[in-house]
Design an enzyme around this catalytic site. Structure first.
Site, short mmCIF file in Angstrom:
data_model
loop_
_atom_site.label_atom_id
_atom_site.label_comp_id
_atom_site.label_asym_id
_atom_site.label_seq_id
_atom_site.Cartn_x
_atom_site.Cartn_y
_atom_site.Cartn_z
N PHE A 252 -38.12 -33.07 -41.40
CA PHE A 252 -36.87 -32.40 -40.99
C PHE A 252 -35.91 -32.24 -42.15
O PHE A 252 -34.70 -32.37 -42.00
CB PHE A 252 -36.23 -33.12 -39.80
CG PHE A 252 -36.83 -32.63 -38.51
CD1 PHE A 252 -38.15 -32.91 -38.21
CD2 PHE A 252 -36.11 -31.84 -37.62
CE1 PHE A 252 -38.75 -32.41 -37.06
CE2 PHE A 252 -36.69 -31.34 -36.47
CZ PHE A 252 -38.01 -31.64 -36.20
N CYS A 263 -32.94 -27.37 -27.45
CA CYS A 263 -32.52 -28.78 -27.46
C CYS A 263 -31.39 -29.09 -28.42
O CYS A 263 -30.34 -29.56 -28.01
CB CYS A 263 -33.71 -29.67 -27.78
SG CYS A 263 -34.88 -29.72 -26.43
N LYS A 266 -27.90 -27.56 -27.65
CA LYS A 266 -27.35 -28.04 -26.36
C LYS A 266 -27.05 -29.54 -26.43
O LYS A 266 -25.99 -29.99 -25.99
CB LYS A 266 -28.40 -27.74 -25.28
CG LYS A 266 -28.11 -28.30 -23.92
CD LYS A 266 -29.02 -27.68 -22.88
CE LYS A 266 -30.42 -28.25 -22.86
NZ LYS A 266 -30.59 -29.56 -22.24
C1 UDX Z 1 -36.66 -30.67 -30.60
C2 UDX Z 1 -37.06 -32.12 -30.96
O1 UDX Z 1 -37.81 -32.14 -32.17
C3 UDX Z 1 -37.82 -32.75 -29.82
O2 UDX Z 1 -38.13 -34.11 -30.12
C4 UDX Z 1 -36.90 -32.67 -28.60
O3 UDX Z 1 -37.29 -33.41 -27.54
C5 UDX Z 1 -36.64 -31.23 -28.26
O4 UDX Z 1 -35.97 -30.65 -29.39
P1 UDX Z 1 -37.81 -28.27 -30.65
O5 UDX Z 1 -36.45 -27.75 -30.31
O6 UDX Z 1 -38.97 -27.78 -29.88
O7 UDX Z 1 -37.84 -29.88 -30.53
O8 UDX Z 1 -38.10 -27.90 -32.17
P2 UDX Z 1 -38.05 -28.60 -33.59
O9 UDX Z 1 -39.38 -28.50 -34.21
O10 UDX Z 1 -37.44 -29.92 -33.53
O11 UDX Z 1 -37.09 -27.58 -34.38
C6 UDX Z 1 -35.74 -27.35 -33.97
C7 UDX Z 1 -35.06 -26.37 -34.89
O12 UDX Z 1 -34.81 -26.97 -36.16
C8 UDX Z 1 -35.85 -25.10 -35.18
O13 UDX Z 1 -34.96 -24.01 -35.18
C9 UDX Z 1 -36.40 -25.33 -36.57
O14 UDX Z 1 -36.64 -24.14 -37.28
C10 UDX Z 1 -35.29 -26.14 -37.20
N1 UDX Z 1 -35.75 -27.00 -38.29
C11 UDX Z 1 -36.58 -28.05 -38.06
C12 UDX Z 1 -35.30 -26.74 -39.59
O15 UDX Z 1 -34.55 -25.78 -39.83
N2 UDX Z 1 -35.70 -27.57 -40.60
C13 UDX Z 1 -36.51 -28.64 -40.39
O16 UDX Z 1 -36.82 -29.36 -41.35
C14 UDX Z 1 -36.98 -28.88 -39.09
#
Ligand code: UDX
Length: 435
Positions: A252, A263, A266
């Site tokens: 991340f 998620c 919100k």
């Molecule tokens: C997230 C959580 O990871 C999960 O544990 C929770 O229960 C639900 O919310 P999700 O929303 O499906 O999951 O996607 P995730 O892969 O976490 O990415 C979220 C957002 O962050 C995306 O827009 C993604 O592009 C962005 N992101 C993620 C980044 O910009 N950089 C990163 O390093 C990781």
């Protein structure tokens, strides 16, 4: 064990199918008849890799059943999950618990024998207490406990996240309920998945704190990326350099156009609201929320700058519209800020997304939706990658350059390296990496 899953949205459907795959008998309930009919025909209402096969196999084996009628099955269940939606209440940032409360009220008179009621939806601290009170009020004699068991499923990787989680969190003050939930997740403990048993309120907060922390990580690296742009440093190397420190961790830390999805936006808002209500503000999270909103909008300036200061009368090819790859979900996607922002400045938009275009058509107007990436690029002045779908990772860059009039290529996800682009004729722009 006999499991009832109320709500066949994303979380309910994935969790229900995975519990059935563990060998439990699962009934998924939804009050949307059309949805249940479709599920019974084997149609999966969401795009999630592997879910169709998992549902088909378990439904075929008789372990996974879909119905609109909770009457009989709730009475026979060992565990009833509440997995209905908790949208943000308009104007307040609070989670809207109407559906959770309604389910509690509806299932109360149906309980027979000891049952564990579990909130799986992401719910504010104290919701378990409310669910307990509602059930107690409507069924004073019922034997039950209410527990919290938050989900940590990423869209696009949800089945793997369910079956190989970093941990399972169970929040309950009742040892009996904890035992039931341990039994339910037993297949995971054979692989030594840690189970964190806490109080109910603690478990509820763990969910929000996890998502907020991940949002903070993303917000942090995005601001560091902007600084990298100014000082001529490389954000990917910074991320690697800090991420190898185990206290920080490498995940991340991908800089990009800002986080979206159902998620993080919100849950950060809801946490912030709860924290203010209890007079313990989470100012770091508040700042990240503002920073992320600003970031999505600021991508427009970045693209304009890459195009030489104006996009008026330019055609921009947008690759990727969903908030991340392997989903058709457009919620809070950076594309929803970027596309209208460019249109407002006089750009014409062509777009392609492997799964998101059906939804995008309802949200993004006056866009020419294309057949594939090359069709999208054909005749455009510049291209922008908003979502890092695998199929955009190995484009024939010479062909891309041939199709683009101004040869401007903006990679908001850093999926190419400068070396790969060199010699193709493209004017390459990425995020937080030296030019
Ligand atoms: C997230 C959580 O990871 C999960 O544990 C929770 O229960 C639900 O919310 P999700 O929303 O499906 O999951 O996607 P995730 O892969 O976490 O990415 C979220 C957002 O962050 C995306 O827009 C993604 O592009 C962005 N992101 C993620 C980044 O910009 N950089 C990163 O390093 C990781």
């Amino acid at each position: 064990m006999r499991v009832v899953m109320i709500g066949t949205g994303y979380v309910g459907l994935v969790s229900g199918a995975c519990f059935a795959d563990f060998g439990h008998h699962v009934t998924c309930i939804d009050n949307n008849e059309d949805k249940i009919e479709r599920l019974n025909r084997g149609e999966i209402p969401i795009y999630e890799p592997g879910l169709d096969d998992l549902v088909a196999a378990n439904a075929g084996a008789g372990r996974l059943v879909f119905t609109t009628d909770p009457k009989k099955v709730v009475g026979e269940a060992d565990v009833v999950f509440i997995a209905v939606g908790t949208p943000t209440r308009r104007g307040s940032g609070h989670a809207d618990l109407r559906f959770v409360h309604a389910v509690a009220e509806e299932l109360a008179p149906l309980l027979k024998g000891y049952t564990v009621i579990v909130t799986k939806s992401t719910v504010p601290v104290g919701t378990g207490d409310e669910v307990e009170q509602i059930i107690r009020k409507h069924a004073p004699k019922a034997r039950f406990d209410v527990a919290s068991n938050p989900e940590f499923l990423r869209e696009g990787a949800a089945i793997n996240d369910f079956k190989r989680p970093d941990r399972v969190v169970v929040g309950t003050e009742s040892e009996k309920a904890a035992e039931q939930l341990r039994a339910l997740y037993r297949p995971l403990f054979l692989n030594e998945t840690p189970i964190v048993v806490t109080s109910r309120r603690t478990a509820e907060l763990i969910k929000y704190a996890s998502n907020a922390f991940l949002a903070v990580k993303i917000g942090f690296i995005n601001e560091i990326a902007d600084l990298c742009d100014k000082v001529g440093a490389d954000v990917q190397q910074v991320a690697r350099g800090i991420g190898l420190d185990k206290r920080i961790g490498g995940k991340f830390l991908h800089a990009g156009p800002g986080y979206g999805g159902s998620c993080f936006p919100k849950d950060t808002l809801a946490l912030s609201k709860t924290a203010r209500d209890y007079d313990a503000p989470v100012t770091i999270v508040d700042t990240v929320v503002r920073s992320n909103n600003r970031r999505k909008r600021s991508m427009v300036d970045r693209i304009v700058a890459a195009c030489g200061g104006s996009v008026k009368d330019k055609t921009i090819a947008v690759l990727g519209l969903t908030f991340k790859p392997n989903t058709d979900d457009m919620r809070e996607s950076p594309s929803l800020a970027i596309v209208p922002g460019l249109q407002k400045l006089g750009a014409t938009i062509r777009a392609y997304d492997p799964e998101g275009m059906e939804e995008a058509r309802t949200l993004l107007k006056k866009v020419a939706y294309c057949q594939d990436a090359y069709d999208c690029l054909d005749g455009a002045d510049a291209a922008v990658i908003i979502t890092e779908w695998d199929q955009f990772r190995a484009l024939d860059l010479k062909r891309v350059a041939g199709l683009l009039k101004d040869k401007v290529f903006v990679d908001l996800r850093n999926i190419y390296t400068r070396e790969e682009v060199q010699g193709t004729g493209l004017k390459y722009h990425s995020v937080g990496r030296p030019g």
